[in-house]
Design a protein around this motif. Structure first.
Motif: not given
Ligand code: SF4
Lengths: 72, 575
Positions: B123-139
């Motif tokens: 509800k506050n909008g859209v925030t961009i964050k770096e993602e360090t944990e889930l790279g390379g992981k399956g859906n």
């Protein structure tokens, strides 16, 4: 002659059956014998070609009866 | 609160929002994604480069109480076809966006840093964050991890490792409310998401007032009529629920239109083993779910939950086209093996139609023999782990055909031809040839009329009437794809006029507008033309609206050939 049924039409009936050929027999006649209501029927194919219920069958025909189906 | 547009710029990692301009107000889903791609994306751009945009839009009716309205559209220039692309899928995301008042999310630019990002939408909008944990992981792991952290109500859009590798068959996954996966499948949009380095988007629609309805009374009344039409029609009210879309295996086989062994034959000896009837009995015998909805509000429920022999979950949304591709086209007559493939593809994030058609071509090339289920699973694993061969396979059927010097490559505009032989079901051939999406059966599903006898009958083996049939269906589909409605509502609304009127009434009541049936046709035409013009500007010509030449060879049992002249095909665009 062979009759094949599909999907819900198999319930309480059969998958595939040899049918005794009688000269002049129509698709409609077979549907009647099988107690299949016309509104349930989607496509009727004889030897891989679409036909209507009035189609007169030949001795070596394979009739396939499908209920109204969808998908995609 | 009026709906908003959110722009996410991945180059400078900034988010802005703006009011919806007047000209976009009456658009949703495909109508909106295609309009935006056509207006804002340079047609000649590299699909993985900085000028491409990835656009997500819920449909006009998404987020409302209307049955089957939860389809989300995604659009971009396609890395697979090089033309415009829209695909849509179920899951919860469309309703989540609509409830947040988000008309469309437009992602552009490319990040400089070599890291993944996530987008958090609430509800506050859209925030961009770096993602360090889930790279390379399956859906599946992404979904599990995020629902554990954020709760079971969260909407998730994600890409798998194949998207990260930016391969042209990569898809985008959308979470269902019960942690299964639905796919924005065709055309490689996962690779566009990969180029923008967005591993996932979470959508939290809590504390939102819900979708505003301009005329609630009218909406409710129309909604009832619409739901009644869906419940009453034998296709939407029964057949799809009981047997899923896989019920098509036997009828296509019987009609000689089930492409077998990389489109060599029209019938498959193992058809019964991969049929909807067999799938129904298998699921029922293993405590799975014979029917299941891919989103809340789906009353048709063509999906299912397929368990393995030990009654453990294997896959859901197990579709005819996937089963055909790995079954008849690759000659693998084992539903369990195909279900394993489906699970694996959802996890690594590749389009199951493109990949199935591709495996048929890989078998043609002799990489593995036809019928080799275990070999096929091995190749899918190679795609997921990104071996050199895996990367070629992950770029789809056309890429593999080229790499191995094969001519029997069933593609149009580089996109794999699905599940229905265009020689013996000629209407669908016109759709494959002309759709701006490349070979796509859903773009104008003539199977209804050619094979199933829903909405009339046009003889599948004759040329007469096919161009008009495909054109009318493509126009109607362009509109339906804009509403957020699942395309399967077409079966009842073709046959039940009150259902069609109710659909239009709901759109009108939602926005306080007064579209007529004519306006809808106009809108459908406008969408198709917009997409076609984008493709022309991207460098396509009418020569791209052609089927591969091997379709001149006859196919059994009818000895049918593809015999439309160029002029006939081109007349499709006379509207
Ligand atoms: S009918 Fe099938 S595809 Fe359509 S909304 Fe329901 S489950 Fe999804």
């Amino acid at each position: 002659m062979k009759v094949k049924l599909f999907a819900s039409l198999r319930e309480g009936r059969f998958k595939e059956k040899e049918w005794e050929y009688v000269k002049g027999i129509t698709v409609s006649h077979i549907l009647g014998k099988l107690n299949i209501n016309k509104v349930e029927v989607g496509a009727l194919l004889v030897n891989s070609l679409h036909v209507g219920p009035d189609y007169t069958l030949q001795e070596d025909d394979i009739l396939a009866v499908f209920p109204v189906l969808g998908g995609g | 609160m009026p709906d908003k547009i959110y722009r996410i710029n991945m180059t400078d990692l900034k988010v802005t929002n703006e009011e919806v301009p007047e000209q976009w107000k009456g658009l949703g889903g495909r109508g909106l994604t295609s309009t935006i791609v056509a207006q804002e994306v340079k047609p000649t751009c590299h699909p993985l480069g900085k000028y491409n945009k990835l656009v997500f839009a819920p449909g006009l009716l998404s987020g409302t109480t209307c049955a089957n309205s939860g389809r989300l559209s995604a659009g971009a220039k396609s890395p697979l076809t090089g033309g415009i692309k829209e695909c849509n899928a179920g899951g919860t995301a469309a309703a989540n966006f609509a409830r947040l008042g988000i008309k469309v999310l437009i992602i552009d630019g490319l990040p400089e840093k070599d890291t993944f990002y996530s987008l958090k939408v609430d509800k506050n909008g859209v925030t961009i964050k770096e993602e360090t944990e889930l790279g390379g992981k399956g859906n599946y792991e992404v979904v599990k991890n995020l629902t554990e952290k954020l709760g079971k109500k969260i909407g998730i859009i994600s890409m798998g490792p194949v998207g990260e590798m930016r391969l042209a068959a990569a898809n985008i996954s959308v979470r269902t409310r019960d942690d299964y996966i639905r796919s924005l499948g065709r055309g490689g949009l996962g690779a566009v998401m990969g180029s923008k380095k967005i591993k996932y988007i979470t959508i939290d629609d809590s504390d939102t007032p819900g979708v505003p309805i301009a005329d609630p009374k009218k909406f409710k009344a129309a909604g009832k009529i619409f739901a009644k039409a869906l419940a009453e029609h034998p296709v939407s009210g029964g057949a799809l629920k009981n047997y899923g879309t896989d019920v098509l295996v036997n009828i296509l086989n019987e009609a000689g239109g089930l492409p077998t062994k990389n489109f060599r034959y029209g019938k498959f000896a193992g058809h019964e083993k991969i049929s909807g009837e067999t799938m129904h009995d298998t699921i029922a015998g293993r405590s799975g779910k014979v029917s299941h909805g891919c989103h809340t509000g789906c009353v048709i429920q063509c999906s299912q939950v397929y368990n393995d022999k030990d009654q453990k979950y294997m896959t859901s949304g197990f579709e005819y086209e996937t089963i055909w591709a790995f079954g008849a086209d690759c000659c693998i007559d084992d539903l369990d093996v195909i279900a394993q493939a489906d699970h694996l593809m959802d996890d690594i994030g590749v389009d199951s139609i493109e990949t199935g058609v591709m495996i048929g071509v890989a078998m043609e090339a002799g990489i593995i023999p036809f019928g080799d289920g275990q070999g096929m699973l091995g190749l899918l694993k190679e795609i997921g782990s990104g071996t050199p061969l895996g990367r070629i396979l992950g770029c789809g059927a056309a890429a593999v055909g080229k790499a191995y010097g094969i001519t029997r490559v069933p593609v149009v505009k580089n996109q794999g031809i699905p599940a229905y032989d265009p020689r013996s079901v000629k209407g669908i051939g016109i759709t494959y040839a002309t759709s701006p999406m490349g070979a796509d059966h859903t773009a104008g599903y003539t199977i209804a009329t050619n094979i199933l006898k829903v909405g009339g009958f046009v003889d599948p083996l004759k040329k007469e009437g096919q161009i008009e049939l495909s054109r009318n269906l493509q126009i109607a589909t362009a509109f339906i794809d804009s509403t957020g409605l699942c395309i399967f509502v077409a079966f009842p609304i073709i046959d039940i006029p009150a259902g069609f009127t109710a659909m239009v009434d709901m759109v009108n009541a939602r926005f306080g507008i007064s579209l007529t049936a004519d306006d809808i046709t106009k809108l459908g035409k406008q969408i198709l033309r917009t997409e076609h013009e984008f493709n022309l500007a991207a460098g396509f010509t009418n020569k791209n609206d052609r089927l591969p030449e091997f379709f001149e060879d006859p196919v059994l049992p009818h000895n049918a050939v593809w015999d439309f002249t160029d002029e006939e095909i081109d007349s499709f665009w006379n509207f």
